[in-house]
Motif scaffolding. Structure first.
Motif, PDB file in Angstrom:
ATOM      1  N   LEU A   9       0.831  -1.200   0.000  1.00  0.00           N
ATOM      2  CA  LEU A   9       0.000   0.000   0.000  1.00  0.00           C
ATOM      3  C   LEU A   9       0.872   1.259   0.000  1.00  0.00           C
ATOM      4  CD1 LEU A   9      -2.846   1.191   0.174  1.00  0.00           C
ATOM      5  CD2 LEU A   9      -2.644   1.071   2.659  1.00  0.00           C
ATOM      6  N   GLN A  10       1.912   1.231   0.813  1.00  0.00           N
ATOM      7  CA  GLN A  10       2.830   2.368   0.874  1.00  0.00           C
ATOM      8  C   GLN A  10       3.524   2.580  -0.477  1.00  0.00           C
ATOM      9  OE1 GLN A  10       3.014   4.481   3.257  1.00  0.00           O
ATOM     10  NE2 GLN A  10       4.781   5.658   2.616  1.00  0.00           N
ATOM     11  N   LYS A  11       3.926   1.506  -1.138  1.00  0.00           N
ATOM     12  CA  LYS A  11       4.569   1.619  -2.452  1.00  0.00           C
ATOM     13  C   LYS A  11       3.609   2.196  -3.487  1.00  0.00           C
ATOM     14  CE  LYS A  11       8.047  -2.009  -1.956  1.00  0.00           C
ATOM     15  NZ  LYS A  11       8.522  -3.304  -2.437  1.00  0.00           N
ATOM     16  N   ARG A  12       2.342   1.788  -3.435  1.00  0.00           N
ATOM     17  CA  ARG A  12       1.350   2.335  -4.367  1.00  0.00           C
ATOM     18  C   ARG A  12       1.146   3.829  -4.117  1.00  0.00           C
ATOM     19  NH1 ARG A  12      -1.511  -2.827  -3.619  1.00  0.00           N
ATOM     20  NH2 ARG A  12      -2.626  -1.850  -1.909  1.00  0.00           N
ATOM     21  N   ARG A  13       1.085   4.216  -2.838  1.00  0.00           N
ATOM     22  CA  ARG A  13       0.938   5.642  -2.519  1.00  0.00           C
ATOM     23  C   ARG A  13       2.134   6.434  -3.035  1.00  0.00           C
ATOM     24  NH1 ARG A  13      -0.809   4.972   3.720  1.00  0.00           N
ATOM     25  NH2 ARG A  13      -2.942   4.297   3.357  1.00  0.00           N
ATOM     26  N   ILE A  14       3.325   5.914  -2.828  1.00  0.00           N
ATOM     27  CA  ILE A  14       4.536   6.593  -3.293  1.00  0.00           C
ATOM     28  C   ILE A  14       4.527   6.694  -4.812  1.00  0.00           C
ATOM     29  CG2 ILE A  14       7.046   6.341  -3.495  1.00  0.00           C
ATOM     30  CD1 ILE A  14       7.031   5.253  -0.615  1.00  0.00           C
TER      31      ILE A  14
ATOM     32  N   LYS B  69       1.931   6.807  -6.822  1.00  0.00           N
ATOM     33  CA  LYS B  69       0.947   7.818  -7.216  1.00  0.00           C
ATOM     34  C   LYS B  69       1.507   9.220  -6.986  1.00  0.00           C
ATOM     35  CE  LYS B  69      -3.294   5.190  -6.489  1.00  0.00           C
ATOM     36  NZ  LYS B  69      -4.519   5.056  -5.691  1.00  0.00           N
ATOM     37  N   LEU B  70       2.157   9.433  -5.855  1.00  0.00           N
ATOM     38  CA  LEU B  70       2.747  10.742  -5.566  1.00  0.00           C
ATOM     39  C   LEU B  70       3.853  11.081  -6.564  1.00  0.00           C
ATOM     40  CD1 LEU B  70       2.920  10.668  -1.667  1.00  0.00           C
ATOM     41  CD2 LEU B  70       1.455  12.106  -3.082  1.00  0.00           C
TER      42      LEU B  70
END
Length: 136
Positions: free
Chosen positions: A37-42, A44-45
């Protein structure tokens, strides 16, 4: 028998080592999901940052290109106004409008022209109008 017996890993009957192993795998699964989840957020950012940076860089490049174009036009105008009229060779003199019989030596708005030498004129767009700077 006992070989195929299902043991509940969280029950009190299960050996301590199996309970610890089960809790570790559950924690690892939660950690893996959190990391994903953290990798997906990063990601997207990063994509949003790249898109915004590209938009700003393109705006700066367009402004810089306009400034360079304007500067080049000004340098070309100054060069053409400062230079001496060209000296024509006999062959080039025959091609000038003064020596052409078809228009009586006059240039009209619909007359096709050809430059006798390169670098004698510069076409500039100023305030939405085409202006031809020349020396001759």
């Amino acid at each position: 028998g006992t070989m195929h017996e299902q043991i509940d890993m969280n029950s009190d009957d299960a050996p301590e080592a199996l309970r610890q192993l089960a809790s570790k795998s559950e924690n690892e699964d939660e950690e893996d999901e959190a990391q994903a989840l953290q990798k997906r957020r990063i990601a997207k950012l990063q994509e949003a940052f790249k898109a915004e940076a590209k938009k700003k860089i393109m705006r700066i490049c367009k402004e810089a290109l306009a400034m360079v174009s304007t500067g080049c036009d000004q340098i070309a105008k100054r060069f053409l106004s400062d230079r001496l009229p060209p000296a024509f060779t006999p062959q080039e003199l025959l091609l000038t409008s003064d020596n052409r019989a078809e228009n009586g030596g006059k240039i009209w708005p619909n007359t096709l022209v050809r430059l006798a030498k390169p670098g004698m004129a510069h076409l500039v767009i100023e305030e939405g109008k085409a202006v031809l700077y020349h020396c001759a």
